[in-house]
Design an enzyme around this catalytic site. Sequence first.
Site, PDB file in Angstrom:
ATOM      1  N   GLU A 221       0.823  -1.221   0.000  1.00 23.33           N
ATOM      2  CA  GLU A 221       0.000   0.000   0.000  1.00 23.33           C
ATOM      3  C   GLU A 221       0.847   1.257   0.000  1.00 23.33           C
ATOM      4  OE1 GLU A 221      -2.340   3.422   1.303  1.00 23.33           O
ATOM      5  OE2 GLU A 221      -0.565   2.589   2.252  1.00 23.33           O
ATOM      6  N   ASP A 242      -7.865   1.884   6.950  1.00 25.07           N
ATOM      7  CA  ASP A 242      -6.534   2.497   6.985  1.00 25.07           C
ATOM      8  C   ASP A 242      -6.627   3.765   7.839  1.00 25.07           C
ATOM      9  OD1 ASP A 242      -3.871   3.012   6.460  1.00 25.07           O
ATOM     10  OD2 ASP A 242      -4.048   2.718   4.295  1.00 25.07           O
ATOM     11  N   HIS A 322       3.057   8.936   9.323  1.00 31.80           N
ATOM     12  CA  HIS A 322       4.323   8.721   8.626  1.00 31.80           C
ATOM     13  C   HIS A 322       5.495   9.355   9.378  1.00 31.80           C
ATOM     14  CE1 HIS A 322       2.814   7.291   4.419  1.00 31.80           C
ATOM     15  NE2 HIS A 322       2.268   6.641   5.432  1.00 31.80           N
TER      16      HIS A 322
END
Length: 349
Positions: A221, A242, A322
Amino acid sequence: MTYPDTKETVDLLKELVSISSPSGNTNEVITFVENFLKELNVDTRRNRKGALIATIPGKDDQNHRMLTAHVDTLGAIVKEIKSSGRLKLDLIGGFKYNSIEGEYCEIETSAGKKFTGTILMHQTSVHVYKDAGKAERNQDNMEIRLDEKVHNAEDVKALGIEVGDFISFDPRVQLTPSGFIKSRHLDDKASVAILLQLIKQVKIDNIELPYTTHFLISNNEEIGYGGNSNIPPETVEYLAVDMGAMGDGQSTDEYTVSICVKDASGPYHYELRKRLVQLAKANDIGYKLDVYPFYGSDASAAIRAGHDIVHGLVGPGIDSSHAFERTHQDSIENTAKLLYHYVQSEMVI
Ligand SMILES: [Zn+2]
């Protein structure tokens, strides 16, 4: 009606983030998931890309439903062995060098040997370099300091390290007494843990699902092509689970389930979104509707790949995605509750 146990989900999440799995090197974590599902007597198969598909037969076997979450994470690969014995990196996935500066890491050689190191800017020492604070962090000056007695490239090569070896970042997982979960890789292992616990609950309680339901544990992904193939032709609804994106102007938080109405790929299926909201309201589940500005999911990748499906996206809210990610067990719980009701609901078309 028994919801999956959140504490168990968090324990499983802790195990998942501790298995390194940068996109491109996910066999170990997929094997872990496969074994988890085997113990529950759930049928699984791997596709050629290395992802895992688990299937639970339902009452209606003509119309299928698919849920997906991804086990691959951000990471890096050895790009170059410098004459100083340090390693240059090439990043896997979308993030900035700033978010990995100072991070402990592991380098895995193709023979399976593992070495540790630290990701640093070349001119880190403030006692030596004037621009330690101001220098832009980029591929040219970021490097790995190996925890080995190496003085040059030959010493590094003698260890068996070569260009192309995978680099994974320390997951730094912590659970706080206040119920927060911190780790680099909550995206998207939090959702994988939620799906696995959901499957477990369905099996334990012998719940008959209204439709044959596939669970795709995707493994590409972060680089954009995780869940866009191996979608059985009977699939009508395809829900990506997600992370919800948080930040200024976002309504997503660390306590509710985030239902995405639109991301960079465009709006998600209107009817499915409305159904998810309806299920949340009917079952007293905390939720937020949100738009994710710089985001795409396996569901939008599937649509782009040409699949004629009803697509949706939900997930726990993850702060500082992230990078130094964090969520709260409340968000895990609300996401799990919504999915529990979703897999037992009628389809929207
Ligand atoms: Zn993700």
